[in-house]
Design a protein around this motif. Structure first.
Motif, PDB file in Angstrom:
ATOM      1  N   MET A 157       0.821  -1.214   0.000  1.00 23.40           N
ATOM      2  CA  MET A 157       0.000   0.000   0.000  1.00 23.40           C
ATOM      3  C   MET A 157       0.857   1.267   0.000  1.00 23.40           C
ATOM      4  SD  MET A 157      -2.962  -1.146  -0.295  1.00 23.40           S
ATOM      5  CE  MET A 157      -3.841   0.396  -0.173  1.00 23.40           C
TER       6      MET A 157
ATOM      7  N   GLU B  74      11.248   3.464   5.767  1.00 21.78           N
ATOM      8  CA  GLU B  74      11.086   2.029   6.032  1.00 21.78           C
ATOM      9  C   GLU B  74      11.844   1.641   7.297  1.00 21.78           C
ATOM     10  OE1 GLU B  74       9.938  -0.850   5.638  1.00 21.78           O
ATOM     11  OE2 GLU B  74       8.581  -0.721   3.926  1.00 21.78           O
TER      12      GLU B  74
ATOM     13  N   GLU C 270      -1.066  -3.963   9.856  1.00 24.61           N
ATOM     14  CA  GLU C 270      -2.293  -3.708  10.633  1.00 24.61           C
ATOM     15  C   GLU C 270      -2.206  -4.305  12.047  1.00 24.61           C
ATOM     16  OE1 GLU C 270      -4.488  -1.718   9.443  1.00 24.61           O
ATOM     17  OE2 GLU C 270      -6.518  -2.257  10.033  1.00 24.61           O
TER      18      GLU C 270
ATOM     19  N   LYS D  86       1.407   0.138  15.146  1.00 24.18           N
ATOM     20  CA  LYS D  86       0.954   1.433  14.617  1.00 24.18           C
ATOM     21  C   LYS D  86       1.058   2.525  15.686  1.00 24.18           C
ATOM     22  CE  LYS D  86      -2.144   0.044  10.818  1.00 24.18           C
ATOM     23  NZ  LYS D  86      -1.501   0.586   9.607  1.00 24.18           N
TER      24      LYS D  86
ATOM     25  N   SER E  54      -7.045  -0.251   7.636  1.00 25.75           N
ATOM     26  CA  SER E  54      -8.264  -0.768   7.019  1.00 25.75           C
ATOM     27  C   SER E  54      -9.397  -0.861   8.025  1.00 25.75           C
ATOM     28  CB  SER E  54      -8.056  -2.183   6.496  1.00 25.75           C
ATOM     29  OG  SER E  54      -6.927  -2.287   5.724  1.00 25.75           O
TER      30      SER E  54
HETATM   31  N1  LIG Z   1      -3.213  -4.899   1.372  1.00 27.20           N
HETATM   32  C1  LIG Z   1      -4.430  -4.353   1.245  1.00 27.20           C
HETATM   33  O1  LIG Z   1      -5.289  -4.832   0.478  1.00 27.20           O
HETATM   34  C2  LIG Z   1      -4.781  -3.110   2.021  1.00 27.20           C
HETATM   35  C3  LIG Z   1      -5.798  -2.277   1.544  1.00 27.20           C
HETATM   36  C4  LIG Z   1      -6.094  -1.087   2.233  1.00 27.20           C
HETATM   37  C5  LIG Z   1      -5.408  -0.786   3.403  1.00 27.20           C
HETATM   38  N2  LIG Z   1      -4.435  -1.645   3.861  1.00 27.20           N
HETATM   39  C6  LIG Z   1      -3.731  -1.266   5.096  1.00 27.20           C
HETATM   40  O2  LIG Z   1      -2.484  -0.688   4.727  1.00 27.20           O
HETATM   41  C7  LIG Z   1      -1.523  -0.955   5.759  1.00 27.20           C
HETATM   42  C8  LIG Z   1      -0.310  -1.595   5.125  1.00 27.20           C
HETATM   43  O3  LIG Z   1      -0.691  -2.799   4.491  1.00 27.20           O
HETATM   44  P1  LIG Z   1       0.178  -3.455   3.311  1.00 27.20           P
HETATM   45  O4  LIG Z   1      -0.682  -4.467   2.682  1.00 27.20           O
HETATM   46  O5  LIG Z   1       0.834  -2.402   2.503  1.00 27.20           O
HETATM   47  O6  LIG Z   1       1.323  -4.193   4.184  1.00 27.20           O
HETATM   48  P2  LIG Z   1       2.768  -4.649   3.719  1.00 27.20           P
HETATM   49  O7  LIG Z   1       3.174  -5.718   4.669  1.00 27.20           O
HETATM   50  O8  LIG Z   1       2.810  -4.917   2.247  1.00 27.20           O
HETATM   51  O9  LIG Z   1       3.677  -3.343   3.968  1.00 27.20           O
HETATM   52  C9  LIG Z   1       3.993  -2.863   5.238  1.00 27.20           C
HETATM   53  C10 LIG Z   1       5.371  -2.201   5.149  1.00 27.20           C
HETATM   54  O10 LIG Z   1       5.634  -1.555   6.399  1.00 27.20           O
HETATM   55  C11 LIG Z   1       7.017  -1.743   6.696  1.00 27.20           C
HETATM   56  N3  LIG Z   1       7.186  -1.545   8.136  1.00 27.20           N
HETATM   57  C12 LIG Z   1       6.915  -2.421   9.146  1.00 27.20           C
HETATM   58  N4  LIG Z   1       7.188  -1.841  10.325  1.00 27.20           N
HETATM   59  C13 LIG Z   1       7.640  -0.598  10.053  1.00 27.20           C
HETATM   60  C14 LIG Z   1       8.085   0.483  10.859  1.00 27.20           C
HETATM   61  N5  LIG Z   1       8.083   0.396  12.191  1.00 27.20           N
HETATM   62  N6  LIG Z   1       8.479   1.618  10.256  1.00 27.20           N
HETATM   63  C15 LIG Z   1       8.474   1.731   8.907  1.00 27.20           C
HETATM   64  N7  LIG Z   1       8.052   0.739   8.081  1.00 27.20           N
HETATM   65  C16 LIG Z   1       7.643  -0.401   8.655  1.00 27.20           C
HETATM   66  C17 LIG Z   1       7.315  -3.131   6.187  1.00 27.20           C
HETATM   67  O11 LIG Z   1       8.720  -3.302   5.980  1.00 27.20           O
HETATM   68  C18 LIG Z   1       6.511  -3.199   4.906  1.00 27.20           C
HETATM   69  O12 LIG Z   1       7.260  -2.769   3.784  1.00 27.20           O
HETATM   70  C19 LIG Z   1      -2.246  -1.810   6.801  1.00 27.20           C
HETATM   71  O13 LIG Z   1      -2.762  -0.977   7.797  1.00 27.20           O
HETATM   72  C20 LIG Z   1      -3.383  -2.436   6.004  1.00 27.20           C
HETATM   73  O14 LIG Z   1      -4.491  -2.778   6.811  1.00 27.20           O
HETATM   74  C21 LIG Z   1      -4.097  -2.770   3.184  1.00 27.20           C
END
Ligand SMILES: NC(=O)c1ccc[n+]([C@@H]2O[C@H](COP(=O)([O-])OP(=O)(O)OC[C@H]3O[C@@H](n4cnc5c(N)ncnc54)[C@H](O)[C@@H]3O)[C@@H](O)[C@H]2O)c1
Length: 288
Positions: free
Chosen positions: A17, A36, A93, A98, A120
């Motif tokens: 995302m 990151e 999530e 968070k 989400s």
């Molecule tokens: N995947 C979906 O379909 C979707 C849709 C809408 C919203 N979301 C929400 O978006 C958010 C991210 O989901 P995603 O699917 O991109 O997850 P993801 O696992 O693909 O990405 C998360 C990223 O965060 C990084 N990360 C972890 N801890 C960290 C920190 N302390 N500081 C900086 N970076 C850090 C990880 O290295 C990773 O690259 C979640 O809250 C999820 O609920 C996801």
């Protein structure tokens, strides 16, 4: 009020995302800094965003690829957000993760900056627990995949400044996407309704009412949904939807209880497209 995106946007977490959100702001003219958790993740984030940007240019975006890439910074320290006027958190999530990530980010922002979460399903009121400036905090819920999804759900907590809600609508419009505004509540509008439909569909597969393909076809042809609830669950990830269902069950009761079939599939690693198997088989799908 500006009808453009902010000059410098920060994104915390450059995963699926975060990379999509970074791409959306870059191609709309903002400078973007992605932070990151470590260098390897930062390198992967840069690769993801640059790939998306190159696709946009190849498809006819009227912008110079080198300039767009030069407008992207990836870093591993929150200090890189110092002059951002908007930072969007997109880490996994998990509430504790968070909470820590948001507080650490806010500490590096100027007082006037907006902090947003792409959560989400976690209520903003919970996410704001450790923030010093909750009036500057808002939900910007982008959809997956970000480049192909025109919806952004703007989530307004009781503490969110009304002017910020209005500003957020202009930012979303400047991205070429459509905003909807939703009051802070578990699952907001989209996840709550989408997961309710998916859980019922999974219960129907579990009890043998119809196959996954036939249930999806019912909704696609009968109700004109572009993608059926089980295909959508495979795209989002069964693990992601299980986590959301558990939070909705805690908030709204057992109508959101995850079916045993869903738990079993997650335990077997059948998470959907990303693992090659969910309600459908993607083992031959190179684009999974
Ligand atoms: N995947 C979906 O379909 C979707 C849709 C809408 C919203 N979301 C929400 O978006 C958010 C991210 O989901 P995603 O699917 O991109 O997850 P993801 O696992 O693909 O990405 C998360 C990223 O965060 C990084 N990360 C972890 N801890 C960290 C920190 N302390 N500081 C900086 N970076 C850090 C990880 O290295 C990773 O690259 C979640 O809250 C999820 O609920 C996801």
């Amino acid at each position: 009020m500006s009808a453009t995106t902010p000059a410098h946007v920060g994104v915390l977490g450059g995963g699926r995302m975060g990379a999509g959100i970074a791409h959306a702001f870059l191609i709309s003219g903002s400078r973007v800094t992605v932070v990151e958790r470590d260098q390897a993740s930062a390198d992967s984030a840069r690769e993801r965003v640059e790939k998306n940007v190159a696709v946009s240019v190849a498809r006819g975006l009227d912008a110079d690829l080198a300039t767009l890439n030069a407008n992207l910074t990836v870093a591993t320290e929150h200090a890189a957000f110092a002059d951002c006027s908007l930072v969007i958190e997109a880490v996994p999530e998990h509430l504790t993760l968070k909470l820590e990530a948001l507080a650490a980010t806010e500490a590096h922002l100027v007082d006037s900056a907006t902090l947003a979460s792409n959560t989400s399903s976690i209520p903003l009121a919970q996410l704001a627990a450790r923030l010093a400036r909750p009036a500057q905090f808002i939900g910007l819920h982008f959809f997956n995949p970000v480049p192909a999804s025109s919806l952004v759900e703007i989530v307004i907590a009781d503490a969110t400044a009304p002017a910020l809600a209005e500003q957020a609508r202009t930012w979303v419009a400047a991205l070429g996407k459509t905003p909807i505004t939703v009051k802070d509540s578990p699952g907001f509008a989209s996840s709550r309704l989408g997961v309710a439909l998916a859980l019922e569909a999974i219960r129907m597969v579990e009890s043998g009412v119809a196959s996954a393909a036939d249930i999806d076809t019912a909704m696609e042809l009968g109700y004109r949904h572009p993608t059926g609830p089980l295909k959508t669950t495979d795209i989002v990830g069964l693990d992601v939807r299980l986590g959301i269902a558990e939070q909705l069950q805690a908030a709204f009761g057992d109508s959101f209880a995850p079916p045993q079939l869903m738990r079993d599939m997650v335990a077997r690693g059948e998470l959907g497209r990303k693992t090659g198997k969910g309600f459908y088989d993607y083992s031959d799908d190179a684009a999974k």
